[in-house]
Scaffold this motif. Structure first.
Motif, PDB file in Angstrom:
ATOM      1  N   ALA A 111       0.860  -1.235  -0.021  1.00 31.81           N
ATOM      2  CA  ALA A 111       0.182   0.018  -0.096  1.00 31.81           C
ATOM      3  C   ALA A 111       0.960   1.084  -0.029  1.00 31.81           C
ATOM      4  N   ARG A 112       1.849   1.250   0.840  1.00 34.87           N
ATOM      5  CA  ARG A 112       2.958   2.370   0.935  1.00 34.87           C
ATOM      6  C   ARG A 112       3.427   2.738  -0.562  1.00 34.87           C
ATOM      7  N   GLN A 113       3.904   1.469  -1.314  1.00 36.03           N
ATOM      8  CA  GLN A 113       4.319   1.538  -2.403  1.00 36.03           C
ATOM      9  C   GLN A 113       3.399   2.372  -3.538  1.00 36.03           C
ATOM     10  N   LEU A 114       2.102   1.883  -3.397  1.00 32.19           N
ATOM     11  CA  LEU A 114       1.100   2.635  -4.320  1.00 32.19           C
ATOM     12  C   LEU A 114       0.943   3.827  -4.251  1.00 32.19           C
ATOM     13  N   VAL A 115       0.959   4.271  -2.796  1.00 31.34           N
ATOM     14  CA  VAL A 115       0.713   5.649  -2.505  1.00 31.34           C
ATOM     15  C   VAL A 115       2.116   6.637  -3.142  1.00 31.34           C
ATOM     16  N   SER A 116       3.414   5.810  -2.846  1.00 30.20           N
ATOM     17  CA  SER A 116       4.749   6.549  -3.155  1.00 30.20           C
ATOM     18  C   SER A 116       4.818   6.764  -4.568  1.00 30.20           C
ATOM     19  N   HIS A 117       4.094   5.874  -5.496  1.00 24.74           N
ATOM     20  CA  HIS A 117       4.173   5.968  -6.868  1.00 24.74           C
ATOM     21  C   HIS A 117       2.954   6.739  -7.566  1.00 24.74           C
ATOM     22  N   LYS A 118       2.269   7.162  -6.738  1.00 21.74           N
ATOM     23  CA  LYS A 118       1.261   8.133  -7.096  1.00 21.74           C
ATOM     24  C   LYS A 118       0.017   7.409  -7.794  1.00 21.74           C
ATOM     25  N   HIS A 119      -0.208   6.424  -7.392  1.00 23.01           N
ATOM     26  CA  HIS A 119      -1.542   5.688  -7.854  1.00 23.01           C
ATOM     27  C   HIS A 119      -2.506   5.830  -7.104  1.00 23.01           C
ATOM     28  N   VAL A 120      -2.741   6.679  -6.293  1.00 21.78           N
ATOM     29  CA  VAL A 120      -3.742   6.953  -5.201  1.00 21.78           C
ATOM     30  C   VAL A 120      -4.295   8.465  -5.149  1.00 21.78           C
ATOM     31  N   THR A 121      -5.264   8.691  -4.828  1.00 23.83           N
ATOM     32  CA  THR A 121      -5.925   9.937  -4.829  1.00 23.83           C
ATOM     33  C   THR A 121      -6.581   9.874  -3.592  1.00 23.83           C
ATOM     34  N   VAL A 122      -6.751  11.240  -3.024  1.00 23.84           N
ATOM     35  CA  VAL A 122      -7.354  11.495  -1.867  1.00 23.84           C
ATOM     36  C   VAL A 122      -8.418  12.764  -2.273  1.00 23.84           C
ATOM     37  N   ASN A 123      -9.858  12.595  -2.164  1.00 21.81           N
ATOM     38  CA  ASN A 123     -10.383  13.669  -2.679  1.00 21.81           C
ATOM     39  C   ASN A 123     -10.522  14.043  -3.836  1.00 21.81           C
ATOM     40  N   GLY A 124      -9.808  13.388  -4.876  1.00 20.67           N
ATOM     41  CA  GLY A 124      -9.785  13.540  -6.301  1.00 20.67           C
ATOM     42  C   GLY A 124      -8.353  14.197  -6.500  1.00 20.67           C
ATOM     43  N   GLN A 125      -7.498  14.544  -5.606  1.00 20.26           N
ATOM     44  CA  GLN A 125      -6.287  14.882  -5.880  1.00 20.26           C
ATOM     45  C   GLN A 125      -5.273  13.829  -5.669  1.00 20.26           C
ATOM     46  N   VAL A 126      -4.128  13.534  -6.452  1.00 16.46           N
ATOM     47  CA  VAL A 126      -3.037  12.461  -6.312  1.00 16.46           C
ATOM     48  C   VAL A 126      -2.270  13.027  -5.243  1.00 16.46           C
ATOM     49  N   CYS A 127      -2.309  11.880  -4.273  1.00 19.07           N
ATOM     50  CA  CYS A 127      -1.352  11.982  -2.908  1.00 19.07           C
ATOM     51  C   CYS A 127      -0.155  10.780  -2.995  1.00 19.07           C
ATOM     52  N   ASN A 128       0.767  11.323  -2.673  1.00 15.74           N
ATOM     53  CA  ASN A 128       2.104  10.258  -2.588  1.00 15.74           C
ATOM     54  C   ASN A 128       2.789  10.299  -1.249  1.00 15.74           C
ATOM     55  N   ILE A 129       2.127  10.772  -0.220  1.00 17.77           N
ATOM     56  CA  ILE A 129       2.302  10.811   1.107  1.00 17.77           C
ATOM     57  C   ILE A 129       1.744   9.530   1.972  1.00 17.77           C
ATOM     58  N   PRO A 130       2.484   8.662   2.288  1.00 15.99           N
ATOM     59  CA  PRO A 130       1.849   7.431   2.992  1.00 15.99           C
ATOM     60  C   PRO A 130       1.318   7.751   4.219  1.00 15.99           C
ATOM     61  N   SER A 131       2.204   8.705   4.998  1.00 17.42           N
ATOM     62  CA  SER A 131       1.682   9.041   6.404  1.00 17.42           C
ATOM     63  C   SER A 131       0.462  10.123   6.422  1.00 17.42           C
ATOM     64  N   LEU A 132      -0.018  10.420   5.197  1.00 17.56           N
ATOM     65  CA  LEU A 132      -1.061  11.303   5.543  1.00 17.56           C
ATOM     66  C   LEU A 132      -2.309  10.913   6.389  1.00 17.56           C
ATOM     67  N   SER A 133      -2.660  11.778   7.307  1.00 18.38           N
ATOM     68  CA  SER A 133      -3.759  11.354   8.220  1.00 18.38           C
ATOM     69  C   SER A 133      -5.045  11.823   7.523  1.00 18.38           C
ATOM     70  N   VAL A 134      -5.806  10.532   7.268  1.00 16.63           N
ATOM     71  CA  VAL A 134      -7.260  10.683   6.837  1.00 16.63           C
ATOM     72  C   VAL A 134      -8.245  11.109   7.442  1.00 16.63           C
ATOM     73  N   LYS A 135      -9.116  11.876   7.354  1.00 18.86           N
ATOM     74  CA  LYS A 135      -9.975  12.334   8.130  1.00 18.86           C
ATOM     75  C   LYS A 135     -11.309  12.004   7.750  1.00 18.86           C
ATOM     76  N   SER A 136     -12.511  11.783   8.668  1.00 18.47           N
ATOM     77  CA  SER A 136     -13.830  11.232   8.229  1.00 18.47           C
ATOM     78  C   SER A 136     -14.096  12.217   7.023  1.00 18.47           C
ATOM     79  N   GLY A 137     -15.131  11.280   6.113  1.00 15.77           N
ATOM     80  CA  GLY A 137     -15.558  11.969   5.061  1.00 15.77           C
ATOM     81  C   GLY A 137     -14.695  12.038   3.667  1.00 15.77           C
ATOM     82  N   ASP A 138     -13.192  11.720   3.993  1.00 15.00           N
ATOM     83  CA  ASP A 138     -12.283  11.715   2.701  1.00 15.00           C
ATOM     84  C   ASP A 138     -12.591  10.517   1.697  1.00 15.00           C
TER      85      ASP A 138
END
Length: 202
Positions: A111-138
């Motif tokens: 999962a950390r590798q997927l995030v680091s390689h920019k395969h993941v989005t948070v609220n529609g924006q690409v995120c490459n920070i594995p340690s990002l703290s996700v909030k309710s509703g994200d």
């Protein structure tokens, strides 16, 4: 970025639990590593040793380094609520852990590798920070061009993404919603957080 890349089966044997997921090597040798691993003549562990071992187990389980873990503990200590429970909640809210819980990746390191390689989005924006703290509703999703990745499709085919009550998964859009911070009873990890609090309180 520094990370543990050593033998994972050896770490799992050290703690007596398959903390990195299913492990045939651990199943075959379910005793501590080393020359005297299967011997009964091992010294009884001190109170400090038990507390330290529990902290190390939490670190390896969530893939967090010492400085990161220490910072999270300080944040938990400043927060309202029971420090040990808040610490586990902060660890569960990490983006790489949420990706793992949703079933998008088979392990937290994947999962950390997927995030680091920019395969993941948070609220529609690409995120490459594995340690990002996700909030309710994200809303956590997969980039359009990454949805056909073999590691993602294989992981999702196991239908493991419905196990976490604080997450909601939409198989059609390949996106998940972080509903709320999980309660301690909802976190399945076998970690005695009170021992970690006692260790840092010394």
């Amino acid at each position: 970025m520094a990370r543990y890349i050593g033998p994972k089966s050896r770490i799992a044997r050290k703690f007596g639990e398959a903390i990195f997921g299913p492990d045939k090597a651990f199943e075959n040798k379910n005793y501590p590593p080393g020359q005297h691993g299967n011997s009964r003549r091992r010294k009884k562990m001190s109170e400090y040793g038990v507390q330290l071992k529990e902290k190390q187990k939490a670190k390896y389980t969530y893939g967090v380094l010492e400085k990161q873990f220490s910072n999270l503990f300080e944040k938990a200590a400043r927060s309202k609520g029971i420090t040990g429970e808040v610490l586990l909640q902060l660890l569960e809210c990490r983006l790489d852990n949420v990706i793992f819980r949703l079933g998008v990746a088979p392990t937290r390191s994947a999962a950390r590798q997927l995030v680091s390689h920019k395969h993941v989005t948070v609220n529609g924006q690409v995120c490459n920070i594995p340690s990002l703290s996700v909030k309710s509703g994200d809303i956590i999703g997969i980039r359009e061009k990454s949805k056909s990745l073999e590691v993602i499709t294989d992981s999702l085919s196991t239908a493991r993404y419905n196990q976490s009550s604080w997450l909601e998964w939409d198989q059609t859009s390949l996106s998940g919603k972080f509903l709320n911070t999980p309660e301690r009873t909802e976190i399945p990890e076998n970690i005695k957080e009170q021992l970690i609090v006692e260790l840092y309180s010394k």
